[in-house]
Write an enzyme that holds these catalytic residues in place. Sequence first.
Site, PDB file in Angstrom:
ATOM      1  N   GLU A   1      22.308 -53.902  -8.844  1.00 35.99           N
ATOM      2  CA  GLU A   1      22.303 -53.880  -7.250  1.00 35.99           C
ATOM      3  C   GLU A   1      21.451 -53.042  -6.567  1.00 35.99           C
ATOM      4  O   GLU A   1      20.696 -53.437  -5.613  1.00 35.99           O
ATOM      5  CB  GLU A   1      23.692 -53.618  -6.926  1.00 35.99           C
TER       6      GLU A   1
ATOM      7  N   CYS B   1      27.237 -48.493  -6.337  1.00 37.40           N
ATOM      8  CA  CYS B   1      26.475 -49.925  -5.781  1.00 37.40           C
ATOM      9  C   CYS B   1      27.198 -50.240  -4.650  1.00 37.40           C
ATOM     10  O   CYS B   1      26.615 -50.790  -3.752  1.00 37.40           O
ATOM     11  CB  CYS B   1      26.590 -50.799  -6.771  1.00 37.40           C
TER      12      CYS B   1
ATOM     13  N   CYS C   1      30.230 -51.124  -8.718  1.00 36.38           N
ATOM     14  CA  CYS C   1      30.715 -49.754  -8.959  1.00 36.38           C
ATOM     15  C   CYS C   1      30.705 -48.913  -7.708  1.00 36.38           C
ATOM     16  O   CYS C   1      30.337 -49.217  -6.829  1.00 36.38           O
ATOM     17  CB  CYS C   1      29.774 -49.047 -10.081  1.00 36.38           C
TER      18      CYS C   1
ATOM     19  N   HIS D   1      20.860 -49.361 -11.360  1.00 36.77           N
ATOM     20  CA  HIS D   1      21.700 -50.380 -11.582  1.00 36.77           C
ATOM     21  C   HIS D   1      21.040 -51.838 -10.988  1.00 36.77           C
ATOM     22  O   HIS D   1      20.230 -51.693 -10.019  1.00 36.77           O
ATOM     23  CB  HIS D   1      23.143 -50.022 -10.771  1.00 36.77           C
TER      24      HIS D   1
END
Length: 152
Positions: free
Chosen positions: A53, A84, A81, A51
């Site tokens: 992040e 993250c 999410c 992801h």
Amino acid sequence: MHEKYMKLAIAEAKKAESLGEVPIGAVIVHEDAVIATGHNLRETSQNPLTHAEVIAIDRASEVIGSWRLEDCTIYVTLEPCVMCSGAIVMSRIPYVVYGAKDPKGGTVDSLMHLLGEPRFNHRAEVTGGILEAECSQMLKSFFKSLREKRKN
């Protein structure tokens, strides 16, 4: 100030989109300088950990030379999410700024308030809704285009 860095996160999201990835971008700022960026690479890498992040946090840790990113701010185009948010807590990032809310997966404000959980030894200050319309529209357009491609 927040808009300046969110625009950079949006530019990262557009890099993801150009690869066919969900357009989410992240930027980490330390002492008013960008030290790391990231964009989604989950489809490209076939790795659920890639992801925006997490990639940016990994890169920032290399730059700082520590897993503790205590003087940093992360800017991300979509509300983080659970994974993250967990990475933000574990890396001790004190400030989180995001663009669009994620009512189905966001764990900063939407589904829960993970970054403010008092049982953790670290919490982050959160500012949401920065360039929200632009961040949201980018995602809506991406998924609309994806649905149209699948129809044809």
